[in-house]
Design a protein around this motif. Structure first.
Motif, PDB file in Angstrom:
ATOM      1  N   ARG A 122       0.842  -1.205   0.000  1.00  0.00           N
ATOM      2  CA  ARG A 122       0.000   0.000   0.000  1.00  0.00           C
ATOM      3  C   ARG A 122       0.868   1.242   0.000  1.00  0.00           C
ATOM      4  O   ARG A 122       0.906   2.028   0.935  1.00  0.00           O
ATOM      5  N   SER A 133      -8.222  -2.748  -2.829  1.00  0.00           N
ATOM      6  CA  SER A 133      -8.967  -1.481  -2.806  1.00  0.00           C
ATOM      7  C   SER A 133     -10.023  -1.423  -3.899  1.00  0.00           C
ATOM      8  O   SER A 133     -11.163  -1.044  -3.644  1.00  0.00           O
ATOM      9  N   VAL A 177     -11.548   0.693   3.124  1.00  0.00           N
ATOM     10  CA  VAL A 177     -12.009   1.102   1.791  1.00  0.00           C
ATOM     11  C   VAL A 177     -13.491   0.736   1.608  1.00  0.00           C
ATOM     12  O   VAL A 177     -14.300   1.560   1.162  1.00  0.00           O
ATOM     13  N   ASP A 197     -14.622   2.208  14.045  1.00  0.00           N
ATOM     14  CA  ASP A 197     -13.397   1.513  13.655  1.00  0.00           C
ATOM     15  C   ASP A 197     -12.430   1.616  14.820  1.00  0.00           C
ATOM     16  O   ASP A 197     -12.661   2.418  15.721  1.00  0.00           O
ATOM     17  N   ARG A 199      -9.115   2.202  14.223  1.00  0.00           N
ATOM     18  CA  ARG A 199      -8.020   3.092  13.819  1.00  0.00           C
ATOM     19  C   ARG A 199      -8.481   4.551  13.957  1.00  0.00           C
ATOM     20  O   ARG A 199      -9.472   4.958  13.352  1.00  0.00           O
TER      21      ARG A 199
HETATM   22  P1  NAD Z   1      -9.184  -3.983   5.917  1.00  0.00           P
HETATM   23  O1  NAD Z   1     -10.021  -4.526   4.819  1.00  0.00           O
HETATM   24  O2  NAD Z   1      -7.955  -4.717   6.302  1.00  0.00           O
HETATM   25  O3  NAD Z   1     -10.095  -3.831   7.231  1.00  0.00           O
HETATM   26  C1  NAD Z   1     -11.316  -3.114   7.188  1.00  0.00           C
HETATM   27  C2  NAD Z   1     -11.423  -2.211   8.381  1.00  0.00           C
HETATM   28  O4  NAD Z   1     -11.698  -2.971   9.563  1.00  0.00           O
HETATM   29  C3  NAD Z   1     -10.173  -1.404   8.712  1.00  0.00           C
HETATM   30  O5  NAD Z   1     -10.472  -0.028   8.656  1.00  0.00           O
HETATM   31  C4  NAD Z   1      -9.798  -1.856  10.107  1.00  0.00           C
HETATM   32  O6  NAD Z   1      -9.240  -0.811  10.887  1.00  0.00           O
HETATM   33  C5  NAD Z   1     -11.145  -2.287  10.644  1.00  0.00           C
HETATM   34  N1  NAD Z   1     -11.106  -3.106  11.872  1.00  0.00           N
HETATM   35  C6  NAD Z   1     -10.257  -4.116  12.218  1.00  0.00           C
HETATM   36  N2  NAD Z   1     -10.559  -4.596  13.442  1.00  0.00           N
HETATM   37  C7  NAD Z   1     -11.643  -3.897  13.887  1.00  0.00           C
HETATM   38  C8  NAD Z   1     -12.432  -3.925  15.086  1.00  0.00           C
HETATM   39  N3  NAD Z   1     -12.154  -4.777  16.095  1.00  0.00           N
HETATM   40  N4  NAD Z   1     -13.458  -3.054  15.185  1.00  0.00           N
HETATM   41  C9  NAD Z   1     -13.743  -2.185  14.205  1.00  0.00           C
HETATM   42  N5  NAD Z   1     -13.036  -2.108  13.056  1.00  0.00           N
HETATM   43  C10 NAD Z   1     -11.998  -2.953  12.893  1.00  0.00           C
HETATM   44  O7  NAD Z   1      -8.828  -2.466   5.626  1.00  0.00           O
HETATM   45  P2  NAD Z   1      -8.629  -1.757   4.213  1.00  0.00           P
HETATM   46  O8  NAD Z   1      -9.920  -1.390   3.636  1.00  0.00           O
HETATM   47  O9  NAD Z   1      -7.732  -2.587   3.408  1.00  0.00           O
HETATM   48  O10 NAD Z   1      -7.919  -0.392   4.627  1.00  0.00           O
HETATM   49  C11 NAD Z   1      -6.872  -0.303   5.578  1.00  0.00           C
HETATM   50  C12 NAD Z   1      -6.161   1.039   5.460  1.00  0.00           C
HETATM   51  O11 NAD Z   1      -5.292   1.058   4.349  1.00  0.00           O
HETATM   52  C13 NAD Z   1      -7.089   2.231   5.262  1.00  0.00           C
HETATM   53  O12 NAD Z   1      -6.602   3.312   6.016  1.00  0.00           O
HETATM   54  C14 NAD Z   1      -6.954   2.555   3.814  1.00  0.00           C
HETATM   55  O13 NAD Z   1      -7.260   3.894   3.523  1.00  0.00           O
HETATM   56  C15 NAD Z   1      -5.498   2.253   3.617  1.00  0.00           C
HETATM   57  N6  NAD Z   1      -5.159   2.034   2.218  1.00  0.00           N
HETATM   58  C16 NAD Z   1      -4.052   2.627   1.705  1.00  0.00           C
HETATM   59  C17 NAD Z   1      -3.705   2.430   0.389  1.00  0.00           C
HETATM   60  C18 NAD Z   1      -2.492   3.070  -0.222  1.00  0.00           C
HETATM   61  O14 NAD Z   1      -1.907   3.944   0.376  1.00  0.00           O
HETATM   62  N7  NAD Z   1      -2.055   2.655  -1.369  1.00  0.00           N
HETATM   63  C19 NAD Z   1      -4.467   1.603  -0.412  1.00  0.00           C
HETATM   64  C20 NAD Z   1      -5.592   0.996   0.143  1.00  0.00           C
HETATM   65  C21 NAD Z   1      -5.929   1.230   1.458  1.00  0.00           C
END
Ligand code: NAD
Length: 377
Positions: A122, A133, A177, A197, A199
């Motif tokens: 990421r 994503s 996402v 969440d 985070r």
């Molecule tokens: P994910 O699919 O791994 O998880 C989904 C969400 O579940 C996350 O926000 C996580 O914090 C939450 N979660 C985990 N345990 C939890 C709990 N006990 N209670 C409530 N919520 C809980 O996450 P994702 O969609 O892949 O995204 C993770 C991060 O990565 C985000 O900040 C996203 O913006 C970031 N991201 C960055 C890039 C990049 O920079 N290229 C690309 C994609 C995503």
């Protein structure tokens, strides 16, 4: 070099790893593309459109793979496809690497260089290749649509001559996402939206979308985000506090959408059977984490569970597959972006395995499993 795209074989997989649009792009970049007949049918891309875009259509998977230097797939290839690969061929797909050890072993044995699309790092430069994503975004959208469809009431408030219809209350648990898109979609449909969440960074994102944030904001919460941007697994104590906070809230919600994941771990259980039982009849839960074990107690993979109190728990696998044309289009573009790492500036096929993106995502190479997270002692 030849890129092959075979038909998906896994249950309920409607997506395809190339579209006529991406075939054109790959051809323009100097690749020959072979697509298996019918590969795009379930996603509404007919063979004739691939042909018009410059692809060769082959009848069987074996024929498609005969001269392939690269195989693009949505899901992991079958054993028969792996057996048909040239040694050293590149395979890029969502390989489910933590769970599907059998496929990794087969890929390693066949001498394939396998890229797990889930491991694309990421970093900004790799965003365009990030299938987690591109697919999660559509899954978040689709979860709201499925939830709204199953719900026997309206989402927006409506004032009519016969009286007022109340707005639905939608609660999103996990604001990555998928969760962010679910918030945006539920808001567009006029629901009153709250979200949670672990985070801290998500609080501002939730509020910027016009939803209300709800979480236990203690010391552990302040440190719940890893350097990679993912959530940590929370302590038992935190989870208990979280459950307590959520309990009184959930009983008043009409639609709850859960998306919480922790990479390489089972999904955290966020909604207990007692909490489900506290909801009103006709309320809906949509469990997006079902393929990783689920966030909702009692959710079942590919089933709609109706509880004794008349609450429905939707456990659809593969929500992106329910919006297959767009999901394929975005994933196929992720792969076009990935393919730029396979050629030199002069257009010569010479994958740069030193590139940090491939370093992070290659899981088998030279006959072995090479990814540090997957090597067994
Ligand atoms: P994910 O699919 O791994 O998880 C989904 C969400 O579940 C996350 O926000 C996580 O914090 C939450 N979660 C985990 N345990 C939890 C709990 N006990 N209670 C409530 N919520 C809980 O996450 P994702 O969609 O892949 O995204 C993770 C991060 O990565 C985000 O900040 C996203 O913006 C970031 N991201 C960055 C890039 C990049 O920079 N290229 C690309 C994609 C995503």
């Amino acid at each position: 070099a030849v890129i092959a795209v075979t038909k998906e074989t896994r249950a309920n997989e409607t997506r395809v790893a190339a579209t006529p649009e991406t075939v054109k792009k790959l051809a323009a970049a100097g690749f020959s593309v072979v697509v298996q007949a019918g590969a795009g049918t379930a996603a509404s891309y007919p063979d004739a459109d691939y042909e018009a875009a410059g692809a060769k259509i082959a009848k069987t998977a074996a024929e498609t793979l005969k001269d392939a230097d690269v195989l693009f797939k949505v899901r992991a290839p079958e054993a028969t496809e792996i057996a048909a690969l040239k040694s050293g061929a590149i395979v890029a797909a969502a390989l489910n690497p933590y769970q599907d050890k059998e496929t990794l072993d087969a890929l390693a044995k066949a001498g394939a260089t396998a890229i797990a699309m889930e491991f694309i790092p990421r970093i900004t430069r790799a965003q365009v290749m990030d299938m987690l994503s591109s697919q999660a975004n559509l899954a978040g959208y689709r979860a709201v649509i499925e939830g709204a469809e199953a719900y026997g009431k309206a989402l927006p408030m409506m004032m009519t001559a016969a009286g007022t219809v109340a707005a639905a209350k939608v609660f999103i648990m996990g604001v990555g996402v998928a969760g962010l898109q679910a918030i945006a979609t539920a808001r567009r449909l006029g629901a009153v939206v709250t979200a949670t969440d672990v985070r801290p960074a998500t609080k501002e994102q939730v509020e910027s979308l016009g939803a209300k944030f709800l979480a236990v904001e203690d010391e552990e919460f302040k440190n719940a985000q890893t350097a990679g941007g993912y959530a940590k697994e929370m302590s038992k104590e935190y989870q208990a506090k979280q459950a307590e906070l959520v309990s009184s809230h959930i009983a008043k919600q009409d639609i709850v959408i859960t998306t919480a994941l922790i990479p390489g771990r089972p999904a955290p259980k966020l909604v207990s059977a007692a909490q489900v039982a506290s909801m009103r009849p006709g309320s809906i839960l949509v469990d997006l984490a079902i393929e990783q074990g689920g966030n909702v107690e009692g959710a079942k993979l590919n089933e709609t569970v109706v509880t004794a109190n008349g609450v429905k728990i939707l456990g659809h696998a593969n929500l992106p597959g329910r919006i297959a044309a767009d999901a394929s289009a975005l994933y196929a573009r992720n792969l076009v972006a990935l393919s730029t790492l396979f050629t030199t500036k002069e257009g010569e096929f010479a994958p740069n395995f030193e590139d940090e993106i491939l370093q992070a995502a290659v899981v088998t190479r030279g006959g072995a499993i090479v990814h540090p997270n997957l090597k067994t002692a």
